[in-house]
Design a protein around this motif. Structure first.
Motif, PDB file in Angstrom:
ATOM      1  N   PHE A 192      15.985  75.459 -32.583  1.00 21.55           N
ATOM      2  CA  PHE A 192      17.330  75.904 -32.217  1.00 21.55           C
ATOM      3  C   PHE A 192      18.314  74.750 -32.033  1.00 21.55           C
ATOM      4  CE2 PHE A 192      14.391  79.212 -30.877  1.00 21.55           C
ATOM      5  CZ  PHE A 192      14.961  80.320 -31.459  1.00 21.55           C
ATOM      6  N   GLU A 240      20.804  79.071 -23.721  1.00 23.69           N
ATOM      7  CA  GLU A 240      21.535  80.275 -23.335  1.00 23.69           C
ATOM      8  C   GLU A 240      22.868  79.923 -22.686  1.00 23.69           C
ATOM      9  OE1 GLU A 240      20.867  84.319 -20.614  1.00 23.69           O
ATOM     10  OE2 GLU A 240      19.329  82.763 -20.734  1.00 23.69           O
ATOM     11  N   VAL A 255      25.344  78.593 -25.425  1.00 25.96           N
ATOM     12  CA  VAL A 255      25.814  79.680 -26.295  1.00 25.96           C
ATOM     13  C   VAL A 255      26.797  80.571 -25.547  1.00 25.96           C
ATOM     14  CG1 VAL A 255      25.101  81.745 -27.559  1.00 25.96           C
ATOM     15  CG2 VAL A 255      23.771  79.644 -27.760  1.00 25.96           C
ATOM     16  N   ASN A 309      25.085  75.953 -32.004  1.00 30.30           N
ATOM     17  CA  ASN A 309      25.678  76.681 -30.880  1.00 30.30           C
ATOM     18  C   ASN A 309      26.759  77.644 -31.356  1.00 30.30           C
ATOM     19  OD1 ASN A 309      24.810  75.794 -27.965  1.00 30.30           O
ATOM     20  ND2 ASN A 309      24.751  73.937 -29.204  1.00 30.30           N
ATOM     21  N   HIS A 339      26.997  79.030 -34.392  1.00 33.03           N
ATOM     22  CA  HIS A 339      26.389  80.119 -35.151  1.00 33.03           C
ATOM     23  C   HIS A 339      25.744  81.149 -34.222  1.00 33.03           C
ATOM     24  CE1 HIS A 339      27.038  79.013 -39.281  1.00 33.03           C
ATOM     25  NE2 HIS A 339      26.586  77.782 -39.071  1.00 33.03           N
ATOM     26  N   TYR A 340      25.001  80.670 -33.230  1.00 34.02           N
ATOM     27  CA  TYR A 340      24.361  81.606 -32.304  1.00 34.02           C
ATOM     28  C   TYR A 340      25.403  82.335 -31.459  1.00 34.02           C
ATOM     29  CZ  TYR A 340      19.897  79.498 -33.528  1.00 34.02           C
ATOM     30  OH  TYR A 340      18.792  79.070 -34.216  1.00 34.02           O
ATOM     31  N   GLU A 388      25.824  86.303 -31.157  1.00 40.85           N
ATOM     32  CA  GLU A 388      25.929  86.969 -29.858  1.00 40.85           C
ATOM     33  C   GLU A 388      27.209  87.794 -29.772  1.00 40.85           C
ATOM     34  OE1 GLU A 388      24.817  88.038 -26.009  1.00 40.85           O
ATOM     35  OE2 GLU A 388      23.681  86.995 -27.570  1.00 40.85           O
TER      36      GLU A 388
END
Length: 249
Positions: A104, A109, A112, A219, A221-222, A226
């Motif tokens: 990752f 978490e 992001v 970060n 992209h995730y 989300e």
């Protein structure tokens, strides 16, 4: 969306480096003077994280082994085998760790969620806005890859120029008919050490820059994933309300 992408990218860089995204008078100076150094430090930390884990784990095991051997009599052969196990087995486990520990690119978490907050601040909520942002980020990623390739060309060109100059010096000495003296060998060896140090520093800086860029884009992209996942329940509820309204009509 172009302006939004630039603002989101700047705010995400600030969040990744541990700075606030608020604009101020000193922000341009901070961005061009402090940010690059911190950016390389973040990438270097991510690049050397497995080495740090290996060093810490090996140190703890060796410390336990030393304390155990001082309390009990251990043959030298067993101590030597245990010493190598503490170093090489831990290195093997670190090198072949599972993908969940490195796949990752340092995205957590908390990081992001921070990027998701930045997307909310820039009103990137709709599916179309997220897709446009991802398209712009793909262009940014290509630009990053092009810059990394340019750094590789610089290092390769530097080595090619150095080898060419050394060959010219050796040809000049051979044509002059003079024996190769110690001063020439010493100067050649010193220049070779300088080239090695420059190459090592340049490669380390390039890898750190690439790692930090990968962390930033991961970060983002995730965060887009989300954000898209957060919008799906809202879209379903809206579709459900619309279908109920049509049915009641």
């Amino acid at each position: 969306m172009f302006i939004k992408t630039k603002e989101i990218l700047e705010a995400s860089e600030s969040a990744l480096l541990g700075f606030t995204s608020n604009r101020s008078v000193l922000k341009p100076v901070q961005r061009f003077v402090i940010y690059p150094l911190v950016y390389l430090r973040v990438g270097f930390g991510d690049f050397t994280k497995p080495m740090a884990i290996w060093s810490l784990a090996s140190f703890i095991l060796l410390l336990v082994l030393t304390l155990f051997s001082s309390s009990f009599e251990i043959p030298n052969e067993i101590f030597l085998v245990s010493f190598n196990v503490c170093i090489w087995v831990v290195l093997l486990l670190t090198m072949f760790s599972t993908p969940s520990s490195y796949a990752f690119y340092g995205a957590t978490e908390a990081s992001v969620n921070r990027i998701v907050e930045i997307l909310d601040q820039n009103n990137v909520h709709k599916e179309v806005d997220v897709e446009l942002l991802e398209e712009n980020m793909e262009k940014v990623e290509k630009r990053i890859e092009a810059r990394v390739d340019f750094y590789k060309w610089i290092i390769g060109s530097f080595w090619g120029l150095y080898i060419l100059l050394v060959n010219f010096e050796l040809r000049f000495v051979s044509l002059s008919g003079k024996p190769i003296g110690d001063d020439f060998l010493q100067s050649t060896f010193e220049s070779f050490l300088y080239v090695i140090l420059f190459t090592a520093f340049a490669l380390l800086a390039m890898i750190s820059y690439k790692r930090a860029s990968k962390m930033l884009m991961a970060n983002l992209h995730y965060a887009c994933v989300e954000q898209r996942a957060r919008q799906q329940p809202l879209n379903k509820s809206r579709q459900h309300d619309a279908s109920e309204a049509v049915a009641s009509a």
